[in-house]
Structure formats: structure tokens, C-alpha cells
Design an enzyme around this catalytic site. Structure first.
Site, PDB file in Angstrom:
ATOM      1  N   LYS A  95       0.848  -1.182   0.000  1.00 56.01           N
ATOM      2  CA  LYS A  95       0.000   0.000   0.000  1.00 56.01           C
ATOM      3  C   LYS A  95       0.890   1.240   0.000  1.00 56.01           C
ATOM      4  O   LYS A  95       2.077   1.166   0.240  1.00 56.01           O
ATOM      5  CB  LYS A  95      -0.881   0.025   1.265  1.00 56.01           C
ATOM      6  N   GLU A 104      -2.501   5.235   7.258  1.00 58.61           N
ATOM      7  CA  GLU A 104      -3.297   4.026   6.957  1.00 58.61           C
ATOM      8  C   GLU A 104      -2.882   2.865   7.862  1.00 58.61           C
ATOM      9  O   GLU A 104      -3.727   2.123   8.357  1.00 58.61           O
ATOM     10  CB  GLU A 104      -3.122   3.635   5.482  1.00 58.61           C
TER      11      GLU A 104
END
Ligand code: 5RP
Length: 226
Positions: A95, A104
Site C-alpha cells: 500500500k 493508513e
């Protein structure tokens, strides 16, 4: 229908009134935020609070009428919904190509459920096959970090915009991107090596974190669980 949207609409089914929800970042999540906002506006979803992982997500959530709170004031989250750049068969992820990996990862680590939504283009047999690994670093000594990362066997480059300036995260930190020519053979070892390096803040490997992956393809939606 757009595949990212299809995955997002399936994820909305896991959100319930009264829950605290983590909102990831990126184009797939933007469909989720839109759908969540519509349910809040219609009154089908009440008493929810959300924690955002980027400035862009915060703006969209506010515009959609989703109440935002700080992670500090919300306790553990019931569920976080986020996108991914790569998903391997063990549901490990790369990611961060939206530059939001640090927040995140923090939000995911505080979530009871971490649901990934994606179109099928994100499925890979091995991480690092199709995208570079983004790594958030402190700016001091960044050239030295780049060289150190090269020695791990990747092509490492400071992430720059077209005008040559360093791209920065919402936290104000630059990134190095690492291309592994033959993919990432041992993500778990790489995770530990990179994390132990002083000056590196966080990297985009999310290992053993996803609890459910919702993938849309042209025939429908598939759900994968660990
Ligand atoms: C942002 C991310 C995104 O989840 C990832 O880049 C996927 O983005 P998109 O949904 O736009 O394909 O990790 O930091």
C-alpha cells in the site's frame, strides 16, 4: 459497473449504525465514502464516527456529511475500509502509492476489522511484482537512505514530482520508492530489516493485517478471508 465501485458497495454492507469506522485513502475508497455518506444522509446509518487517513479523505468525508473524530478520541475502531496497490494470495499487501501509508497503517492497527477493497488488477502472485514499495522517511540523510535501500537489492529512488521536488506525505515527510526486479521474495524479513533502520518512518508492506479482501471482477464480487 465500475469494478472499484462494485467492491466499495459490497464493503458498505459490513458497516452498521453506532460503529466507529476507519476511512482509507485512494480512488477505490472514494466510492466507499460516497456510499457511506449517502446512507448517513438518508438516515439508514446513524450514530457513526469516522477516522480519516489523509487530508483528501477528510475533505470528501466532510463534504459527504460523515462525522470525523481523531483516532485519539475514538478508542479501537470497529472496522476500517481501505484500498491496496497489490494483494498476494496470503492477503498481504503493498500500500501507499497514494502517499498515505503511515496513517493508513496506524488506523489499520487500531481496527478490529481491516477490509480491503479492490478491482482484480491488484491481485498478484508475489508482492513487488507490479509496483514499487513506497517508504516514508525523514528528509535528513535521505540520500544515504536511498543508497542503503539499493543495497537490499532493489532500485531505490526518491519519489519526486515532475518539477523535481520531493513529494511529501500529509505528515510532511518524503518517500523513497523501491523496485524489486524479481519481486519481494521474503516480505516478512524485508519488513523487519526496513523497520529497524533509523530514519525510516514506515513502509508500505501490510503483512497479516487484512481480515477480509473484497475483489471485484467482471463476473461479480469475490470475498477472500485469512
Ligand atoms: C494510498 C493507498 C491506496 O489504498 C492505494 O494506493 C490504492 O489506491 P486506488 O484505490 O486509487 O487504486 O494505499 O496510500
Amino acid at each position: 459497473m465500475n469494478l472499484k465501485k462494485q467492491a466499495a458497495l459490497q464493503a458498505v454492507k459490513y458497516v452498521h449504525s453506532g460503529q466507529r469506522i476507519g476511512l482509507g485513502s485512494g480512488s477505490t475508497v472514494s466510492y466507499f465514502i460516497k456510499a457511506l455518506g449517502d446512507l448517513v444522509k438518508s438516515g439508514d446509518l446513524v450514530d457513526i464516527q469516522a477516522v480519516s487517513t489523509s487530508d483528501e479523505t477528510s475533505i470528501q468525508a466532510q463534504d459527504s456529511g460523515i462525522p470525523l473524530v481523531d483516532l485519539d478520541h475514538s478508542g479501537n475502531l470497529d472496522i476500517t475500509v481501505d484500498g491496496a496497490d497489490e494483494i498476494d494470495p496470503n492477503l498481504n499487501l503493498v500500500k501507499g502509492l497514494g502517499k498515505a501509508l503511515l496513517r493508513e497503517k496506524i488506523v489499520a492497527a487500531h481496527s478490529n476489522e481491516f477490509v480491503i477493497i479492490a478491482d482484480e488488477s491488484k491481485l498478484v502472485s508475489q508482492l513487488g511484482d507490479s509496483v514499487p514499495l513506497p517508504i516514508e522517511v525523514v528528509e535528513f540523510g535521505i540520500d544515504a537512505q536511498e543508497k542503503w535501500l539499493q543495497n537490499l537489492g532493489c532500485v531505490a529512488e526518491i519519489w519526486r514530482s515532475e518539477d523535481g521536488s520531493m513529494l511529501l506525505s500529509d505528515n510532511g515527510n518524503p518517500f523513497i520508492r523501491c523496485w524489486f526486479k524479481d519481486g519481494i521474495k521474503d516480505p516478512s524479513t524485508l519488513d523487519k530489516i526496513i523497520k529497524s533502520r533509523v530514519g525510516i518512518i514506515e513502509h508500505g508492506l501490510f503483512l497479516g493485517m487484512a481480515t477480509r479482501v473484497i475483489v471485484a471482477n467482471i463476473t461479480g464480487v469475490v470475498e477472500l478471508k485469512t
